[in-house]
Design a protein around this motif. Structure first.
Motif, PDB file in Angstrom:
ATOM      1  N   ARG A  87      33.779  32.752  25.502  1.00 54.55           N
ATOM      2  CA  ARG A  87      34.094  31.730  26.511  1.00 54.55           C
ATOM      3  C   ARG A  87      33.077  31.790  27.661  1.00 54.55           C
ATOM      4  O   ARG A  87      32.642  30.761  28.187  1.00 54.55           O
ATOM      5  CB  ARG A  87      35.514  31.959  27.053  1.00 54.55           C
ATOM      6  N   ASN A 133      41.085  40.764  35.698  1.00 54.84           N
ATOM      7  CA  ASN A 133      41.680  40.519  34.374  1.00 54.84           C
ATOM      8  C   ASN A 133      40.815  39.672  33.458  1.00 54.84           C
ATOM      9  O   ASN A 133      40.958  39.737  32.241  1.00 54.84           O
ATOM     10  CB  ASN A 133      43.094  39.926  34.525  1.00 54.84           C
ATOM     11  N   ILE A 138      35.963  34.729  34.691  1.00 47.40           N
ATOM     12  CA  ILE A 138      36.280  34.144  36.004  1.00 47.40           C
ATOM     13  C   ILE A 138      35.050  34.157  36.929  1.00 47.40           C
ATOM     14  O   ILE A 138      34.718  33.117  37.518  1.00 47.40           O
ATOM     15  CB  ILE A 138      37.537  34.789  36.629  1.00 47.40           C
ATOM     16  N   LYS A 261      47.788  38.006  32.984  1.00 44.74           N
ATOM     17  CA  LYS A 261      47.086  36.744  33.209  1.00 44.74           C
ATOM     18  C   LYS A 261      47.955  35.938  34.153  1.00 44.74           C
ATOM     19  O   LYS A 261      49.182  35.950  34.036  1.00 44.74           O
ATOM     20  CB  LYS A 261      46.943  35.958  31.897  1.00 44.74           C
ATOM     21  N   CYS A 262      47.329  35.204  35.041  1.00 40.84           N
ATOM     22  CA  CYS A 262      48.149  34.380  35.940  1.00 40.84           C
ATOM     23  C   CYS A 262      48.825  33.271  35.148  1.00 40.84           C
ATOM     24  O   CYS A 262      49.736  32.629  35.652  1.00 40.84           O
ATOM     25  CB  CYS A 262      47.305  33.822  37.077  1.00 40.84           C
ATOM     26  N   THR A 263      48.400  33.073  33.898  1.00 39.71           N
ATOM     27  CA  THR A 263      48.993  32.048  33.035  1.00 39.71           C
ATOM     28  C   THR A 263      50.017  32.625  32.050  1.00 39.71           C
ATOM     29  O   THR A 263      50.534  31.888  31.203  1.00 39.71           O
ATOM     30  CB  THR A 263      47.876  31.373  32.226  1.00 39.71           C
ATOM     31  N   GLY A 412      45.806  30.690  28.308  1.00 40.62           N
ATOM     32  CA  GLY A 412      44.714  30.014  27.601  1.00 40.62           C
ATOM     33  C   GLY A 412      44.244  28.842  28.432  1.00 40.62           C
ATOM     34  O   GLY A 412      45.049  28.145  29.050  1.00 40.62           O
ATOM     35  N   VAL A 413      42.953  28.669  28.466  1.00 39.51           N
ATOM     36  CA  VAL A 413      42.366  27.686  29.374  1.00 39.51           C
ATOM     37  C   VAL A 413      41.256  26.937  28.652  1.00 39.51           C
ATOM     38  O   VAL A 413      40.477  27.530  27.923  1.00 39.51           O
ATOM     39  CB  VAL A 413      41.780  28.435  30.598  1.00 39.51           C
TER      40      VAL A 413
END
Ligand code: UN1
Length: 457
Positions: A87, A133, A138, A261-263, A412-413
């Motif tokens: 990614r 993380n 990021i 993960k913030c998600t 997941g982004v």
């Protein structure tokens, strides 16, 4: 003071130790970056595009080494670490095209001759504060758009991810970037505050408390700031969902990378008849989440906070459906955990704990599920699991999360789309995609009249 980071799977393994540079070093790095920025902008879209493409190449060329470092330094399971490296390369490659994107528009005057132009220009030096993380992705999704549009960058990584950030800086240098366009300054709170005090634009990802202070400090100085903060993410499962698929996605979002993960999903809301079958399938899926999926949490304090919260929920009447224990082994591990009957006001149901722990709620119908899902200020990512696209899309309209993921894990982004939360989960412009290019630039409006006698008074 020394900054250290340790291997979460093997706490005896010291990954890196560096001297804390201090606030003065941050100010000096920002000054050097400011000196380099004009040349970086003047080099032109072509040069910036080539440079960003070379960074993508350098990341790809060192992919296995980088993935191994991510595993060692922040405890990410190898498959996810490899995914993050891929990614990261894709992010640099995507933004390598951005220097060529239009930077404004031409408008008609309201009356008379002339041209009206809008043009977006970089701010100068972007101060980036990144969490541990996603130690490569990021920093990259902040730095790449900032650099594409002509800013220089100073990055302060989280102490726990210092080695990854320093390695990324080496690879950026290997790509032949002009000196001081991308600098990494390891550090803690002092360096972070100094960076917020000196940069021309600030991007922060991390905890809600620190993020709020960063927003206040940057706003006080009048510099643009964005902050991505904690999430308390729900998964809504409707009775018509494919329960096995939903359980698989939710287990991945609860236990994947130990929920750090913030998600990540921390609240599972089963609607009506979905409750029993989902509970059973989710328990099974979480019990199957081994080291290849979950891995350790980042440090002993994180482990103790999680187990303390589980114990206190049980004392308050909750039932552990699976997990809840600390396995007897070296490393900072917590079992993937699912609880039912957690009182609505218990911290486990209200705050982000950043671990592989979720609470299961029952909702009588979709309306009740939506009320429950929306009952948090930390509305980042919500997943909806249903066999009916109509129902899922209608639910999506009523959920106040920033990211809504239908029949997918909440984590997941898509790196080329705007990313951010609703309510207290984010502040300022979205990250990623076009939103990032907007954030790292400021608009100018240019009015042009013809020169000379024809140009009016
Ligand atoms: C993901 O879900 O793959 O700090 C990325 C975080 C988020 C990124 C999540 N900003 O966890």
């Amino acid at each position: 003071m020394t900054i250290t980071s340790y291997n979460p799977a093997d706490p005896a393994d010291l990954v890196v130790a560096v001297e804390e540079p201090g606030a003065e070093a941050v100010r000096a790095a920002v000054a050097r970056a400011r000196g380099a920025q004009a040349g970086w902008l003047a080099a032109g879209a072509g040069a910036r595009s080539v440079a960003l493409g070379r960074i993508a190449d350098a990341v790809e060329a060192h992919a296995e080494e980088l993935a191994a470092l991510v595993v060692r330094e922040v405890g990410k399971p190898l498959a996810e670490a490899r995914g993050e490296v891929a990614r990261t390369a894709a992010i640099w490659r995507y933004y390598a095209q951005a220097p060529y994107a239009p930077s404004g528009a031409v408008h008609e005057t309201a009356g008379g001759p002339g041209l009206l132009l809008t043009r977006r220009r970089p701010h100068g030096v972007a101060g980036l504060i990144a969490p541990w993380n996603f130690p490569l992705a990021i920093p990259s999704w902040k730095a790449a758009p900032a650099m594409a549009v002509g800013n220089a960058v100073v990055l302060k990584p989280a102490p726990e991810a210092t080695a990854c950030a320093l390695r990324l800086a080496e690879l950026v240098a290997l790509a032949g970037l002009p000196q001081d366009v991308f600098a990494v300054l390891p550090g803690g709170a002092e360096e972070g505050a100094a960076l917020v005090d000196a940069a021309d634009v600030v991007s922060f990802t991390g905890s809600t408390g620190v993020g709020r202070a960063v927003v206040r400090a940057a706003t006080e100085r009048g510099v643009p700031v964005q902050a991505e903060l904690g999430g308390l993410n729900a998964a809504l499962v409707l009775p018509d969902a494919d329960i096995a698929q939903a359980a698989g996605h939710i287990a991945a979002a609860v236990a994947g990378y130990a929920g750090q993960k913030c998600t990540a999903t921390s609240r599972v809301i089963a609607v009506g008849e979905a409750y029993g079958p989902l509970r059973d399938a989710l328990v099974k899926a979480l019990e199957a989440a081994d080291d290849a999926v979950c891995g350790p949490v980042v440090n002993a304090a994180a482990r103790d906070r999680l187990t303390g919260a589980v114990d206190s929920a049980v004392a308050a009447g909750a039932t552990v459906l699976t997990g809840g224990r600390v396995p007897e082994r070296p490393g900072w591990y917590v079992e993937p955990t699912l609880l039912a009957g957690v009182p609505a006001e218990h911290p486990l149901a209200r705050e982000e704990f950043f671990g592989p722990v979720a609470v299961l709620h029952a909702a009588a119908d979709l309306d009740a599920a939506i009320v429950l899902a929306n009952d948090t200020p930390h509305s980042l990512a919500t997943s909806v699991h249903s066999g009916s696209l109509d129902v899922a899309l209608a639910a999506a309209d009523r959920l106040d999360a920033g990211m809504i993921r239908i029949n997918a894990p909440s984590s997941g982004v898509d790196f080329h789309l705007p990313f951010g939360g609703a309510k207290g989960a984010s502040h300022g412009e979205r990250e990623q995609g076009q939103a990032a290019l907007d954030f790292y630039t400021v608009g100018r409006t240019i009015s042009v009249l013809p020169a000379g006698p024809g140009g009016g008074a």
